[in-house]
Design an enzyme around this catalytic site. Structure first.
Site, PDB file in Angstrom:
ATOM      1  N   GLY A  13      20.911  18.303  43.972  1.00  0.00           N
ATOM      2  CA  GLY A  13      19.954  19.304  44.451  1.00  0.00           C
ATOM      3  C   GLY A  13      18.931  19.735  43.417  1.00  0.00           C
ATOM      4  O   GLY A  13      18.398  20.849  43.498  1.00  0.00           O
ATOM      5  N   MET A  95      21.310  12.420  52.176  1.00  0.00           N
ATOM      6  CA  MET A  95      21.623  10.997  52.331  1.00  0.00           C
ATOM      7  C   MET A  95      22.122  10.650  53.735  1.00  0.00           C
ATOM      8  O   MET A  95      23.152   9.988  53.890  1.00  0.00           O
ATOM      9  CB  MET A  95      22.664  10.584  51.276  1.00  0.00           C
ATOM     10  CG  MET A  95      22.226  10.838  49.855  1.00  0.00           C
ATOM     11  SD  MET A  95      20.705   9.983  49.429  1.00  0.00           S
ATOM     12  CE  MET A  95      21.331   8.326  49.217  1.00  0.00           C
ATOM     13  N   ILE A  97      20.720   9.205  57.634  1.00  0.00           N
ATOM     14  CA  ILE A  97      19.629   8.736  58.486  1.00  0.00           C
ATOM     15  C   ILE A  97      19.585   9.636  59.706  1.00  0.00           C
ATOM     16  O   ILE A  97      20.610   9.887  60.347  1.00  0.00           O
ATOM     17  CB  ILE A  97      19.842   7.259  58.875  1.00  0.00           C
ATOM     18  CG1 ILE A  97      19.684   6.400  57.617  1.00  0.00           C
ATOM     19  CG2 ILE A  97      18.853   6.838  59.949  1.00  0.00           C
ATOM     20  CD1 ILE A  97      19.948   4.938  57.826  1.00  0.00           C
ATOM     21  N   HIS A 114      11.121  10.341  48.127  1.00  0.00           N
ATOM     22  CA  HIS A 114      11.793   9.050  47.971  1.00  0.00           C
ATOM     23  C   HIS A 114      11.471   8.516  46.568  1.00  0.00           C
ATOM     24  O   HIS A 114      10.306   8.525  46.159  1.00  0.00           O
ATOM     25  CB  HIS A 114      11.306   8.074  49.045  1.00  0.00           C
ATOM     26  CG  HIS A 114      11.975   6.749  48.958  1.00  0.00           C
ATOM     27  ND1 HIS A 114      13.285   6.555  49.363  1.00  0.00           N
ATOM     28  CD2 HIS A 114      11.544   5.556  48.483  1.00  0.00           C
ATOM     29  CE1 HIS A 114      13.612   5.285  49.140  1.00  0.00           C
ATOM     30  NE2 HIS A 114      12.570   4.665  48.614  1.00  0.00           N
ATOM     31  N   THR A 146       9.353  10.114  59.678  1.00  0.00           N
ATOM     32  CA  THR A 146       9.244   9.567  61.031  1.00  0.00           C
ATOM     33  C   THR A 146      10.566   8.871  61.353  1.00  0.00           C
ATOM     34  O   THR A 146      11.453   8.779  60.492  1.00  0.00           O
ATOM     35  CB  THR A 146       8.096   8.539  61.120  1.00  0.00           C
ATOM     36  OG1 THR A 146       8.379   7.501  60.169  1.00  0.00           O
ATOM     37  CG2 THR A 146       6.755   9.173  60.798  1.00  0.00           C
ATOM     38  N   LEU A 149      12.788   4.681  58.707  1.00  0.00           N
ATOM     39  CA  LEU A 149      13.223   5.148  57.387  1.00  0.00           C
ATOM     40  C   LEU A 149      12.142   4.950  56.312  1.00  0.00           C
ATOM     41  O   LEU A 149      11.638   3.841  56.132  1.00  0.00           O
ATOM     42  CB  LEU A 149      14.498   4.388  56.981  1.00  0.00           C
ATOM     43  CG  LEU A 149      15.154   4.825  55.679  1.00  0.00           C
ATOM     44  CD1 LEU A 149      15.743   6.223  55.806  1.00  0.00           C
ATOM     45  CD2 LEU A 149      16.212   3.818  55.254  1.00  0.00           C
ATOM     46  N   ASP A 150      11.824   6.026  55.602  1.00  0.00           N
ATOM     47  CA  ASP A 150      10.889   5.992  54.460  1.00  0.00           C
ATOM     48  C   ASP A 150       9.512   5.432  54.826  1.00  0.00           C
ATOM     49  O   ASP A 150       8.895   4.709  54.031  1.00  0.00           O
ATOM     50  CB  ASP A 150      11.496   5.168  53.296  1.00  0.00           C
ATOM     51  CG  ASP A 150      12.817   5.746  52.816  1.00  0.00           C
ATOM     52  OD1 ASP A 150      13.002   6.966  52.890  1.00  0.00           O
ATOM     53  OD2 ASP A 150      13.676   4.953  52.377  1.00  0.00           O
ATOM     54  N   GLN A 178       9.297  13.800  37.122  1.00  0.00           N
ATOM     55  CA  GLN A 178       8.025  13.898  37.853  1.00  0.00           C
ATOM     56  C   GLN A 178       8.246  14.431  39.272  1.00  0.00           C
ATOM     57  O   GLN A 178       7.398  15.140  39.815  1.00  0.00           O
ATOM     58  CB  GLN A 178       7.336  12.530  37.914  1.00  0.00           C
ATOM     59  CG  GLN A 178       6.883  12.027  36.563  1.00  0.00           C
ATOM     60  CD  GLN A 178       5.994  13.034  35.843  1.00  0.00           C
ATOM     61  OE1 GLN A 178       5.057  13.584  36.413  1.00  0.00           O
ATOM     62  NE2 GLN A 178       6.302  13.307  34.578  1.00  0.00           N
ATOM     63  N   GLU A 179       9.377  14.069  39.868  1.00  0.00           N
ATOM     64  CA  GLU A 179       9.687  14.584  41.217  1.00  0.00           C
ATOM     65  C   GLU A 179       9.697  16.107  41.208  1.00  0.00           C
ATOM     66  O   GLU A 179       9.203  16.758  42.128  1.00  0.00           O
ATOM     67  CB  GLU A 179      11.046  14.060  41.694  1.00  0.00           C
ATOM     68  CG  GLU A 179      11.077  12.565  41.949  1.00  0.00           C
ATOM     69  CD  GLU A 179      12.421  12.110  42.500  1.00  0.00           C
ATOM     70  OE1 GLU A 179      13.021  12.834  43.311  1.00  0.00           O
ATOM     71  OE2 GLU A 179      12.883  11.024  42.107  1.00  0.00           O
TER      72      GLU A 179
HETATM   73  C1  GRF Z   1      15.950  12.034  44.079  1.00  0.00           C
HETATM   74  O1  GRF Z   1      15.703  10.951  43.242  1.00  0.00           O
HETATM   75  C2  GRF Z   1      15.207  11.877  45.375  1.00  0.00           C
HETATM   76  O2  GRF Z   1      13.990  11.209  45.225  1.00  0.00           O
HETATM   77  C3  GRF Z   1      16.139  11.031  46.201  1.00  0.00           C
HETATM   78  O3  GRF Z   1      17.425  11.450  45.848  1.00  0.00           O
HETATM   79  C4  GRF Z   1      17.397  12.053  44.569  1.00  0.00           C
HETATM   80  C5  GRF Z   1      17.910  13.446  44.769  1.00  0.00           C
HETATM   81  O4  GRF Z   1      18.122  14.115  43.574  1.00  0.00           O
HETATM   82  N1  GRF Z   1      15.824  11.153  47.589  1.00  0.00           N
HETATM   83  P1  GRF Z   1      18.433  15.664  43.616  1.00  0.00           P
HETATM   84  O5  GRF Z   1      19.620  15.883  44.551  1.00  0.00           O
HETATM   85  O6  GRF Z   1      17.200  16.386  44.102  1.00  0.00           O
HETATM   86  O7  GRF Z   1      18.782  16.033  42.198  1.00  0.00           O
END
Ligand code: GRF
Length: 195
Positions: A13, A95, A97, A114, A146, A149-150, A178-179
């Site tokens: 998270g 995680m 679908i 993603h 959508t 997937l992805d 970066q996310e």
């Molecule tokens: C991240 O890399 C995200 O892009 C992918 O799953 C990972 C989740 O990491 N969908 P976290 O649970 O936010 O630490």
């Protein structure tokens, strides 16, 4: 008008935490009226639930294994999510679908992050696959969700270089940093359009 955000997680998270931290900023609270009102996980042991509880955010767990079908799981999830009247439903390492019915129900307010530069490397093990292909750049994508997937509209992307000797883990960590910058920014942009 309040803009409630519901975040779905399955694991650590850290993206959810980045969004929660951003949401505690005065701009989000006063100008956007945005707040993270619930964090929902399909895993009872998801570490992110602890962070959410520590930050006084409502949490709920729906173990997908307890449901007879994907449709039944999604239906229960929808009831819980809708209780919070969300302006935005944010998938952050969730995680599962989702069924077309779920996706349609939240059309225009359902987003995901993603860990690849979509449309490359949909699905799992993105970092190892990028290394195996000899990619020179990797990254992450925030996109609308959508039924495929992805595959939804790309809202934002972050690019990171692949470095000599990179392992999937080293690359994943560089991308994740970066996310944490990009995902709150993408959420803020969407909410700003709704003001
Ligand atoms: C991240 O890399 C995200 O892009 C992918 O799953 C990972 C989740 O990491 N969908 P976290 O649970 O936010 O630490």
């Amino acid at each position: 008008m309040n803009k409630n955000i519901v975040i779905l997680i399955s694991g650590s998270g850290s993206n959810m935490a980045a969004i929660v931290k951003a949401s505690r900023n005065r701009h989000w609270q006063q100008r956007l009226g945005a707040q993270v009102v619930a964090v929902i996980s399909n895993k009872a042991n998801a570490a992110g639930l602890v962070f959410a509880r520590d930050h006084q955010i409502a949490t709920a767990v729906f173990d997908h294994k307890a449901f007879a079908s994907r449709e039944a799981f999604d239906a229960a999830l929808m009831v819980e999510i809708d209780r919070h009247e969300p302006a935005l439903v944010v998938l952050a390492g969730f995680m599962r679908i989702l069924t077309p019915g779920f996706v349609q129900h939240y059309e225009d307010r359902l987003i995901n992050i993603h860990p690849s530069l979509l449309p490359a490397f949909t699905g799992l093990n993105t970092h190892q696959r990028a290394l195996d292909m000899g990619c020179k750049f990797a990254g992450a994508t925030v996109h609308r969700v959508t039924a495929e997937l992805d595959h939804g509209e790309i809202l934002d992307q972050a690019v990171v270089p692949v470095l000599p000797g990179d392992t999937a883990q080293a690359l994943a960590e560089r991308v994740l940093t970066q996310e944490h910058i990009m995902y709150p920014r993408a959420v803020e942009r969407l909410l700003t359009r709704m003001v």
